[in-house]
Design a protein around this motif. Structure first.
Motif, PDB file in Angstrom:
ATOM      1  N   UNK A   3       0.866  -1.189   0.000  1.00 46.33           N
ATOM      2  CA  UNK A   3       0.000   0.000   0.000  1.00 46.33           C
ATOM      3  C   UNK A   3       0.896   1.230   0.000  1.00 46.33           C
ATOM      4  N   UNK A   4       0.518   2.239  -0.767  1.00 51.53           N
ATOM      5  CA  UNK A   4       1.359   3.452  -0.775  1.00 51.53           C
ATOM      6  C   UNK A   4       1.100   4.266   0.489  1.00 51.53           C
ATOM      7  N   UNK A   5       2.108   5.030   0.895  1.00 52.81           N
ATOM      8  CA  UNK A   5       1.912   5.922   2.047  1.00 52.81           C
ATOM      9  C   UNK A   5       0.755   6.873   1.790  1.00 52.81           C
ATOM     10  N   UNK A   6       0.628   7.333   0.549  1.00 49.24           N
ATOM     11  CA  UNK A   6      -0.469   8.269   0.226  1.00 49.24           C
ATOM     12  C   UNK A   6      -1.813   7.607   0.491  1.00 49.24           C
ATOM     13  N   UNK A   7      -1.958   6.326   0.068  1.00 47.16           N
ATOM     14  CA  UNK A   7      -3.240   5.635   0.319  1.00 47.16           C
ATOM     15  C   UNK A   7      -3.486   5.452   1.806  1.00 47.16           C
ATOM     16  N   UNK A   8      -2.420   5.119   2.553  1.00 45.94           N
ATOM     17  CA  UNK A   8      -2.608   4.891   4.004  1.00 45.94           C
ATOM     18  C   UNK A   8      -2.909   6.207   4.724  1.00 45.94           C
ATOM     19  N   UNK A   9      -2.299   7.308   4.298  1.00 45.24           N
ATOM     20  CA  UNK A   9      -2.629   8.607   4.917  1.00 45.24           C
ATOM     21  C   UNK A   9      -4.084   8.934   4.636  1.00 45.24           C
ATOM     22  N   UNK A  10      -4.516   8.681   3.389  1.00 45.39           N
ATOM     23  CA  UNK A  10      -5.933   8.938   3.054  1.00 45.39           C
ATOM     24  C   UNK A  10      -6.854   8.038   3.890  1.00 45.39           C
ATOM     25  N   UNK A  11      -6.445   6.790   4.093  1.00 49.51           N
ATOM     26  CA  UNK A  11      -7.273   5.864   4.898  1.00 49.51           C
ATOM     27  C   UNK A  11      -7.360   6.353   6.339  1.00 49.51           C
ATOM     28  N   UNK A  12      -6.220   6.716   6.928  1.00 47.06           N
ATOM     29  CA  UNK A  12      -6.233   7.232   8.302  1.00 47.06           C
ATOM     30  C   UNK A  12      -7.069   8.507   8.400  1.00 47.06           C
ATOM     31  N   UNK A  13      -6.938   9.381   7.404  1.00 43.87           N
ATOM     32  CA  UNK A  13      -7.701  10.635   7.432  1.00 43.87           C
ATOM     33  C   UNK A  13      -9.198  10.346   7.408  1.00 43.87           C
ATOM     34  N   UNK A  14      -9.605   9.357   6.594  1.00 44.38           N
ATOM     35  CA  UNK A  14     -11.015   8.946   6.519  1.00 44.38           C
ATOM     36  C   UNK A  14     -11.497   8.440   7.883  1.00 44.38           C
ATOM     37  N   UNK A  15     -10.708   7.570   8.507  1.00 44.99           N
ATOM     38  CA  UNK A  15     -11.118   6.952   9.787  1.00 44.99           C
ATOM     39  C   UNK A  15     -11.108   7.980  10.912  1.00 44.99           C
ATOM     40  N   UNK A  16     -10.116   8.876  10.913  1.00 45.08           N
ATOM     41  CA  UNK A  16     -10.048   9.890  11.981  1.00 45.08           C
ATOM     42  C   UNK A  16     -11.160  10.923  11.820  1.00 45.08           C
ATOM     43  N   UNK A  17     -11.555  11.188  10.571  1.00 42.61           N
ATOM     44  CA  UNK A  17     -12.671  12.113  10.336  1.00 42.61           C
ATOM     45  C   UNK A  17     -13.979  11.481  10.799  1.00 42.61           C
ATOM     46  N   UNK A  18     -14.181  10.190  10.479  1.00 45.33           N
ATOM     47  CA  UNK A  18     -15.380   9.477  10.986  1.00 45.33           C
ATOM     48  C   UNK A  18     -15.348   9.432  12.511  1.00 45.33           C
ATOM     49  N   UNK A  19     -14.136   9.450  13.086  1.00 41.91           N
ATOM     50  CA  UNK A  19     -13.989   9.427  14.557  1.00 41.91           C
ATOM     51  C   UNK A  19     -14.108  10.824  15.155  1.00 41.91           C
TER      52      UNK A  19
END
Ligand SMILES: O=c1ccc(O)c[nH]1
Length: 348
Positions: A3-19
């Motif tokens: 997984x690219x760092x860019x994809x993982x940053x986007x994934x974390x941003x999605x989860x932290x925003x939902x949180x």
């Protein structure tokens, strides 16, 4: 698949925003020697980019002298936080803890949550985290399932293989796992997609027949022969069968703890993006097996601790057993029929 760092940053941003992470809130990332470096690196970037005050608390691993598996859910109870006042103070003062180490089923986790701190567990490898990114739809689906659980007095699980298990419920709360923490004091696990409760203390009874293809965790094995379990007064009193049964008995004997045989959480998988077959595509130590725990239509039960729901059992031995092809009824009404998740009008 990397997984690219860019994809993982986007994934974390999605989860932290939902949180519902807000600027200036304090996030503490809890790590240890088994923490995945890319998960950590990208969590720090995403949380900081969202304006949070980001700390990192790195703790030494424990339990190596006891555990027969390196799986972080295999040996529970004591954690590096046990007796660690300074670390507990930092975590209780945080708004959000990203647990990249595994506190699950520890008394310390409960104490931190009681302070209002949110805890999100994320220890699956990045490609599993990205593939099973949580959604508001997941939350709705798990919410429907646990609402049915909350209203019920008995769960009855049957299967063509011979399972006939009666589980009076209502004494313990329900737990929703949908992959993000959007309320103070909430714990969740990214990735997930299932709900559960615990049987009333001492009241589970009947017979469980684990069939070929059912899964044992942390063994990460698909059964190739049936295992029969006798359940009396809330405990498994006999585990019989062939080699698979011998292996399970030998592993559980190592804990020398009668509490390991108690029926722990009981529920069913609702995650349509998780699959029964995925576990077979990973090496044992690459994954916790969350696809196995979450795939829609499983009956997931576990053996061991119930402190997660306020119970008094904190045994170190924890076995998760997702089963296929079961029918799960709540007060006589099916929610899963022969391994198929029932939704909407099917639930009538
Ligand atoms: O997310 C989890 C993982 C293991 C478990 O037993 C319950 N929930």
């Amino acid at each position: 698949m990397p997984v690219s760092d860019a994809d993982m940053v986007r994934a974390w941003t999605h989860v932290l925003t939902l949180s519902k992470l807000k600027p200036q809130e304090v996030v503490t990332v809890l790590t240890s020697d088994g923490t995945h470096p890319q998960t950590l690196r990208t969590a720090l970037i995403a949380a900081s980019t969202l304006g949070a005050r980001v700390n990192r608390l790195d703790l030494p691993p424990v339990n190596a002298e006891h555990a027969h598996s390196r799986d972080s859910l295999a040996y529970l109870g004591t954690t590096p936080l046990t007796g660690n006042r300074a670390a507990m103070a930092a975590l209780k003062e945080s708004d959000l803890v990203l647990d990249l180490m595994t506190l699950l089923f520890s008394p310390e986790q409960m104490e931190i949550l009681e302070s209002g701190t949110k805890i999100l567990l994320a220890v699956e490898p990045p490609e599993v985290l990205v593939r099973l990114l949580p959604s508001l739809e997941d939350k709705a689906t798990v919410g429907e399932a646990t609402a049915l659980l909350k209203a019920a007095k008995e769960m009855h699980v049957t299967s063509r293989a011979g399972t006939d298990l009666r589980l009076p419920i209502g004494e313990f709360p329900t737990v929703q796992e949908y992959g993000f923490v959007d309320e103070p004091g909430r714990w969740d696990h990214w990735p997930s997609g299932f709900g559960f409760t615990f049987p009333n203390e001492g009241q589970a009874s009947g017979r469980i027949v684990l069939d070929k293809g059912d899964i044992l965790l942390p063994m990460k094995s698909y059964l190739t022969s049936q295992i029969e379990m006798t359940v009396e007064k809330g405990y498994v009193t006999a585990i019989t069968g062939g080699l698979d049964a011998d292996l399970l008995n030998d592993y559980m004997d190592a804990f020398a703890d009668p509490e390991a045989y108690a029926i722990s959480h009981i529920g069913w998988g609702t995650q349509k993006r998780a699959r029964w077959s995925t576990l077979g595509l990973y090496d044992r130590e690459q994954t916790l097996g969350m696809d196995a725990r979450a795939f829609a239509g499983n009956f997931l039960f576990s053996l061991g601790p119930n402190n997660e729901a306020g119970g008094s059992r904190t045994t170190a031995c924890h076995i998760d057993i997702p089963m296929r092809n079961c029918t799960v009824r709540l007060d006589g009404r099916a929610v899963v029929r022969e391994g198929k998740l029932l939704v909407g009008k099917e639930l009538a």
